[in-house]
Design a protein around this motif. Structure first.
Motif, PDB file in Angstrom:
ATOM      1  N   LYS A 180       0.843  -1.198   0.000  1.00 19.49           N
ATOM      2  CA  LYS A 180       0.000   0.000   0.000  1.00 19.49           C
ATOM      3  C   LYS A 180       0.876   1.244   0.000  1.00 19.49           C
ATOM      4  CE  LYS A 180      -3.080  -2.190   3.380  1.00 19.49           C
ATOM      5  NZ  LYS A 180      -3.476  -2.049   4.789  1.00 19.49           N
ATOM      6  N   ILE A 181       0.330   2.323  -0.496  1.00 17.23           N
ATOM      7  CA  ILE A 181       1.053   3.598  -0.451  1.00 17.23           C
ATOM      8  C   ILE A 181       1.383   3.939   1.006  1.00 17.23           C
ATOM      9  CG2 ILE A 181       0.965   6.056  -1.006  1.00 17.23           C
ATOM     10  CD1 ILE A 181       0.985   4.264  -3.441  1.00 17.23           C
ATOM     11  N   SER A 182       0.468   3.616   1.887  1.00 14.36           N
ATOM     12  CA  SER A 182       0.707   3.913   3.308  1.00 14.36           C
ATOM     13  C   SER A 182       1.929   3.163   3.835  1.00 14.36           C
ATOM     14  CB  SER A 182      -0.529   3.572   4.146  1.00 14.36           C
ATOM     15  OG  SER A 182      -0.835   2.207   4.029  1.00 14.36           O
ATOM     16  N   PHE A 203       4.965   5.237   2.620  1.00 11.65           N
ATOM     17  CA  PHE A 203       5.092   6.482   3.381  1.00 11.65           C
ATOM     18  C   PHE A 203       5.584   6.215   4.795  1.00 11.65           C
ATOM     19  CE2 PHE A 203       2.260   9.818   1.146  1.00 11.65           C
ATOM     20  CZ  PHE A 203       2.987   9.642  -0.010  1.00 11.65           C
ATOM     21  N   ASN A 223      -5.187   9.539   5.648  1.00 13.48           N
ATOM     22  CA  ASN A 223      -4.582   8.221   5.811  1.00 13.48           C
ATOM     23  C   ASN A 223      -5.407   7.138   5.131  1.00 13.48           C
ATOM     24  OD1 ASN A 223      -2.142   8.745   7.266  1.00 13.48           O
ATOM     25  ND2 ASN A 223      -3.369   9.243   9.060  1.00 13.48           N
ATOM     26  N   PHE A 262      -4.330   6.754   1.552  1.00 14.32           N
ATOM     27  CA  PHE A 262      -3.083   6.002   1.389  1.00 14.32           C
ATOM     28  C   PHE A 262      -3.253   4.515   1.685  1.00 14.32           C
ATOM     29  CE2 PHE A 262      -1.050  10.233   2.642  1.00 14.32           C
ATOM     30  CZ  PHE A 262      -0.918  10.614   1.318  1.00 14.32           C
ATOM     31  N   LEU A 290      -4.939  12.615  -4.978  1.00 11.94           N
ATOM     32  CA  LEU A 290      -4.746  12.978  -3.577  1.00 11.94           C
ATOM     33  C   LEU A 290      -5.169  14.425  -3.337  1.00 11.94           C
ATOM     34  CD1 LEU A 290      -3.704  12.515  -0.724  1.00 11.94           C
ATOM     35  CD2 LEU A 290      -1.385  12.939  -1.551  1.00 11.94           C
TER      36      LEU A 290
END
Lengths: 135, 135
Positions: free
Chosen positions: A75-77, A80, A121, A124, B116
């Motif tokens: 995941k993008i989260s 990050f 959040n 993400f 986003l």
DNA sequence: TTAATTCCTACTAAATTACTCTGATTTAAA
DNA sequence: TTTAAATCAGAGTAATTTAGTAGGAATTAA
């Protein structure tokens, strides 16, 4: 509020890996050239991506990096979080919120910032690396 | 990515006004005390809030500020825009996006950052000052 | 042995943020 | 008419963060 290059570059580099590292590890020099990001800066980012088990490394000549799990499971989260790109809508510690009584303006806006945190959040959390590169 | 004090303070100050300026203008000194924000800093923010017609001022002794329209007609995005709290997920100009061909990784992530942007700005568009203070 | 690579830590320049400072102008009230 | 509380305005500055650079050590295929 703005996204820092750390987070942006990390996602770009991961997308690059997802696109090019299927058969062999991809060197940071390659990514640096393709994405126009300084090699030394990429090195720093990849230390963290590796610690978070998002990528695996092969040292020495012909070495490089490859994804450590399928792009569909990243995941993008995750990216990050690995490079410490945090969403911060408050600069105080969460604890200070406890001190609020529910009537103060401060507390009223605290609720807003909490919702904003969750909102961002959530975005993400719901985008996977795979979605970026397919199509 | 983080919210700057500029945007946070502006929303807090507007919420304070919405709560206390119904009958008489509220001085920045009062807001400064209640919200614990420096007076000189508030002055700077209110110049912009006034330019954007979110508040009106009364000069001189017993003066201060009041909302220039109902709290139900003021969006968080209006406040952020007034004080130049921008959402920036790219540091390059939008034009550079044109240069992308649709296959490059750069362009792929551009689409992500665009989404986003939309996602975050949508949040600010959909919350009104009124909602913050009721309850 | 060489060169390409990752790994590691410290340092630094630039930009941004978060203010402060100084003073002018306006106006209600004493 | 004087005073003090307030807005208005612009410049300056300290602190923090960002966005890198620099210099090397360790690893390994060829």
């Amino acid at each position: 509020m703005k996204l820092t290059t750390k987070g942006r570059y990390a996602v770009m580099a991961m997308a690059d890996l997802a696109s090019y590292s299927e058969n062999k590890p991809v060197s940071l020099t390659e990514i640096s050239t393709r994405q126009n990001i300084s090699l030394a800066y990429l090195e720093q980012l990849f230390i963290h991506l590796k610690e978070s088990k998002l990528v695996k490394s092969v040292r020495g000549v012909k070495g490089g990096y490859a994804l450590d799990r399928p792009a569909s499971e990243i995941k993008i989260s995750n990216i990050f979080h690995a490079v410490n790109e945090e969403v911060k809508t408050l600069n105080c510690k969460k604890e200070s919120k406890k001190g609020c009584n529910n009537k103060s303006v401060k507390c009223i806006t605290h609720n807003l910032w909490d919702k904003l945190d969750t909102h961002i959040n959530g975005f993400f959390e719901n985008v996977k690396l795979e979605e970026l590169i397919k199509r």
